[in-house]
Design a protein around this motif. Structure first.
Motif, PDB file in Angstrom:
ATOM      1  N   ASP A   1       0.670  -1.251   0.011  1.00  9.43           N
ATOM      2  CA  ASP A   1       0.030   0.042   0.125  1.00  9.43           C
ATOM      3  C   ASP A   1       0.783   1.232   0.124  1.00  9.43           C
ATOM      4  O   ASP A   1       0.529   2.279  -0.742  1.00  9.43           O
ATOM      5  CB  ASP A   1      -0.971  -0.001   1.296  1.00  9.43           C
ATOM      6  N   ALA A   2       2.111   1.354   0.793  1.00  9.60           N
ATOM      7  CA  ALA A   2       3.049   2.419   0.773  1.00  9.60           C
ATOM      8  C   ALA A   2       3.425   2.644  -0.556  1.00  9.60           C
ATOM      9  O   ALA A   2       3.602   3.693  -1.140  1.00  9.60           O
ATOM     10  CB  ALA A   2       3.865   2.148   1.833  1.00  9.60           C
ATOM     11  N   LEU A   3       3.586   1.457  -1.314  1.00  9.45           N
ATOM     12  CA  LEU A   3       4.415   1.763  -2.765  1.00  9.45           C
ATOM     13  C   LEU A   3       3.409   2.319  -3.863  1.00  9.45           C
ATOM     14  O   LEU A   3       3.604   3.270  -4.413  1.00  9.45           O
ATOM     15  CB  LEU A   3       4.841   0.275  -3.047  1.00  9.45           C
ATOM     16  N   ILE A   4       2.108   1.769  -3.608  1.00  8.29           N
ATOM     17  CA  ILE A   4       1.037   2.219  -4.416  1.00  8.29           C
ATOM     18  C   ILE A   4       0.783   3.905  -4.306  1.00  8.29           C
ATOM     19  O   ILE A   4       0.602   4.712  -4.992  1.00  8.29           O
ATOM     20  CB  ILE A   4      -0.325   1.520  -4.155  1.00  8.29           C
ATOM     21  N   ASP A   5       0.927   4.278  -2.860  1.00  4.84           N
ATOM     22  CA  ASP A   5       0.665   5.704  -2.645  1.00  4.84           C
ATOM     23  C   ASP A   5       1.746   6.512  -3.112  1.00  4.84           C
ATOM     24  O   ASP A   5       1.556   7.777  -3.180  1.00  4.84           O
ATOM     25  CB  ASP A   5       0.304   5.819  -0.805  1.00  4.84           C
ATOM     26  N   THR A   6       2.961   5.927  -3.285  1.00  5.76           N
ATOM     27  CA  THR A   6       4.126   6.790  -3.656  1.00  5.76           C
ATOM     28  C   THR A   6       3.969   6.820  -5.280  1.00  5.76           C
ATOM     29  O   THR A   6       4.707   7.839  -5.502  1.00  5.76           O
ATOM     30  CB  THR A   6       5.254   5.835  -3.353  1.00  5.76           C
TER      31      THR A   6
END
Length: 281
Positions: free
Chosen positions: A254-259
């Motif tokens: 999820d952190a990667l997608i938000d980045t």
């Protein structure tokens, strides 16, 4: 009425009668065996019967062994599974080790003369403990026979991706066969085998990482989807062609997608059913 002396003289004596029967006795002996001959024949028949029993038992044992090699029955079977985002390691009864990646299903069959592992879905790294029974992994119409190695297998929609970490394996499909050695990776599809780049990305999941090297975002999303419960959709064809490089934490999808919006001209929208939609900005 008593016989006269002349009549008595005319009767044959016992000796004469025996002499007269001798030729018939000899003829009968030729057709009927003596007691000794009958006993000897009985002994010979008993020996033949014992020999036939031994031969029959030997043939039955040989046939049983031959049939067991052909049939190769299963004596132990077990299923191993991981959920989406989960990884797990197992030690098999033969001492081999299996590491399962996210959302994977592996059926392990210990046969009498072989070891057969069916990767129904997902990905696994195999570290084989060698023995006299060969070990073979099956994944989507692809057969991987261990020769002496550590190897990674990923079950794909089209076939499988096989990467050798150490040693070698034999890969077979319906139309091709190939021996792979260390640092070689192949992809199988439609019964054919094609070599692909062997990079650290193939087994980076073992270190809890995802590695991308100029990878189209469409392929990145396919990889992220393996670790994410909710659907990830690309709503714009232009976005699918964007490329991503770098190493990312496999437990922080999820952190990667938000980045992504920070490094590409796109927007990320999250819906109530956990679906993620990616579109051009």
């Amino acid at each position: 009425m008593k016989a006269t002396a002349n009549e008595l003289a005319a009767l044959p004596t016992a000796s004469a009668a025996n002499d007269a029967l001798n030729p018939y006795k000899e003829a009968l002996r030729e057709h009927f065996p003596t007691r000794e001959a009958l006993l000897q024949e009985a002994k010979q028949q008993t020996k033949r019967q014992r020999l036939l029993k031994k031969v029959g038992a030997g043939m039955a044992l040989s046939l049983t062994l031959a049939m067991s090699w052909v049939i190769d029955p299963v004596w132990h079977s077990e299923d191993m599974r991981t959920l989406v985002g989960q990884q797990a390691s197992y030690t098999l009864k033969d001492g081999s080790h299996v590491a399962l990646n996210t959302n994977s299903v592996l059926v392990v069959e210990q046969h009498l003369y072989s070891r057969r592992l069916h990767l129904k879905q997902g990905e696994a790294l195999f570290t084989v403990d060698h023995g006299w029974r060969p070990l073979t992994v099956y994944a989507n119409q692809t057969q991987i026979r261990d020769i002496g190695t550590i190897f990674n297998v990923r079950n794909t929609a089209q076939g499988a991706v096989v990467t050798v970490v150490e040693g070698s394996v034999e890969v077979r499909t319906t139309h091709a066969q190939r021996i792979l050695t260390r640092d070689i990776s192949v992809t199988t599809q439609a019964g054919m085998i094609s070599e692909s780049r062997c990079t650290s990305a193939n087994i980076a999941w073992q270190q809890g990482r995802l590695v991308f090297d100029g990878t189209p975002l469409a392929d990145v999303v396919l990889e992220l989807q393996r670790y994410h419960r909710g659907k990830i959709k690309i709503a714009d064809a232009r976005v699918a062609q964007y490329r991503l490089s770098g190493e990312y934490d496999i437990n922080a999808i999820d952190a990667l997608i938000d980045t992504l919006p920070e490094i590409m001209p796109l927007r990320v929208a999250r819906q109530s059913d956990d679906t993620i939609v990616i579109r051009h900005h």
